[in-house]
Design an enzyme around this catalytic site. Sequence first.
Site, short mmCIF file in Angstrom:
data_model
loop_
_atom_site.label_atom_id
_atom_site.label_comp_id
_atom_site.label_asym_id
_atom_site.label_seq_id
_atom_site.Cartn_x
_atom_site.Cartn_y
_atom_site.Cartn_z
N CYS A 7 -21.12 42.88 -40.92
CA CYS A 7 -22.11 42.24 -40.06
C CYS A 7 -22.06 40.72 -40.24
CB CYS A 7 -23.50 42.78 -40.42
SG CYS A 7 -24.84 41.87 -39.65
N CYS A 10 -25.25 39.24 -41.86
CA CYS A 10 -25.30 39.52 -43.30
C CYS A 10 -24.43 38.50 -44.03
CB CYS A 10 -24.83 40.94 -43.61
SG CYS A 10 -26.04 42.24 -43.29
N ASP A 33 -28.28 27.78 -34.14
CA ASP A 33 -27.40 28.57 -33.29
C ASP A 33 -26.15 27.74 -32.96
OD1 ASP A 33 -27.94 31.23 -31.25
OD2 ASP A 33 -26.31 29.85 -30.72
N HIS A 49 -30.48 43.73 -43.94
CA HIS A 49 -29.97 44.13 -42.62
C HIS A 49 -30.90 45.12 -41.91
CE1 HIS A 49 -26.92 44.91 -39.52
NE2 HIS A 49 -27.46 46.11 -39.51
N ASN A 88 -33.61 39.45 -28.42
CA ASN A 88 -32.82 40.30 -27.53
C ASN A 88 -32.60 41.63 -28.24
OD1 ASN A 88 -32.50 38.34 -25.53
ND2 ASN A 88 -30.75 37.43 -26.56
N THR A 96 -25.91 40.53 -28.87
CA THR A 96 -24.48 40.57 -29.23
C THR A 96 -24.28 40.74 -30.73
OG1 THR A 96 -24.40 38.15 -29.38
CG2 THR A 96 -23.80 39.13 -27.26
N HIS A 99 -27.91 42.47 -35.93
CA HIS A 99 -28.71 42.19 -37.13
C HIS A 99 -29.90 41.40 -36.58
CE1 HIS A 99 -28.87 40.63 -41.55
NE2 HIS A 99 -29.94 40.12 -40.93
N HIS A 101 -32.54 39.10 -35.21
CA HIS A 101 -32.65 37.63 -35.24
C HIS A 101 -33.65 37.17 -34.20
CE1 HIS A 101 -29.27 38.76 -32.66
NE2 HIS A 101 -29.58 37.73 -31.88
N HIS A 103 -34.72 34.15 -31.90
CA HIS A 103 -34.32 32.85 -31.36
C HIS A 103 -35.58 31.99 -31.28
CE1 HIS A 103 -30.31 34.07 -29.53
NE2 HIS A 103 -30.88 35.26 -29.60
P1 5GP Z 1 -27.93 37.50 -29.26
O1 5GP Z 1 -27.12 37.29 -28.00
O2 5GP Z 1 -27.40 38.67 -30.08
O3 5GP Z 1 -29.41 37.59 -29.03
O4 5GP Z 1 -27.77 36.19 -30.11
C1 5GP Z 1 -26.69 35.93 -30.94
C2 5GP Z 1 -26.69 34.44 -31.13
O5 5GP Z 1 -25.89 34.15 -32.25
C3 5GP Z 1 -26.10 33.66 -29.95
O6 5GP Z 1 -27.05 32.75 -29.44
C4 5GP Z 1 -24.86 32.97 -30.53
O7 5GP Z 1 -24.68 31.67 -30.03
C5 5GP Z 1 -25.17 32.96 -32.02
N1 5GP Z 1 -24.00 33.04 -32.86
C6 5GP Z 1 -22.94 33.91 -32.73
N2 5GP Z 1 -22.05 33.71 -33.71
C7 5GP Z 1 -22.55 32.69 -34.48
C8 5GP Z 1 -22.06 32.03 -35.67
O8 5GP Z 1 -20.99 32.34 -36.21
N3 5GP Z 1 -22.82 31.03 -36.16
C9 5GP Z 1 -24.02 30.66 -35.60
N4 5GP Z 1 -24.68 29.66 -36.17
N5 5GP Z 1 -24.51 31.27 -34.49
C10 5GP Z 1 -23.77 32.27 -33.94
ZN ZN Z 2 -26.51 42.43 -41.07
#
Ligand code: 5GP
Ligand code: ZN
Length: 119
Positions: A7, A10, A33, A49, A88, A96, A99, A101, A103
């Site tokens: 993950c 993680c 982000d 997690h 999300n 995407t 885990h 999160h 925003h």
């Molecule tokens: P989701 O689309 O799952 O709600 O949000 C995932 C978020 O993680 C996205 O806004 C994406 O830009 C961010 N993200 C993906 N990979 C990384 C990373 O390696 N480092 C950081 N800081 N953010 C990431």
């Molecule tokens: Zn995780």
Amino acid sequence: MAEETDCLFCKIAEGQVPSTKVYEDDTVYAFKDINPMSEVHVLVIPKKHYPNAAAVAAADPQLLAHIVETAQKIADDQCDGAYHLLFNTGAAAGQTVFHCHAHVLGGRPDPAKLAGALA
Ligand code: 5GP
Ligand code: ZN
């Protein structure tokens, strides 16, 4: 503390993948982000997690409350306490990374990216 070997978040919580730290304590980690949708775009994650916010709520409601409290603290510091809080949940809704999160979105938005994220 985190336990899923494959993950990304993680690994970020454990420092195995670099990130720009905004806040950390025993149970949560917050970082910028990588692809910000807004002037302020910080992700707040539990160190343990869980796949999404509902799973945190079911297993440990205090931890979910602490994620929200942390989001507020970050927004107080970075954008006068005004922000959107977005979880999300599910691939069809744009999740995407599986885990949990939060925003934290504040300040001047990037309208194109914001619209894309909710499409
Ligand atoms: P989701 O689309 O799952 O709600 O949000 C995932 C978020 O993680 C996205 O806004 C994406 O830009 C961010 N993200 C993906 N990979 C990384 C990373 O390696 N480092 C950081 N800081 N953010 C990431
Ligand atoms: Zn995780």
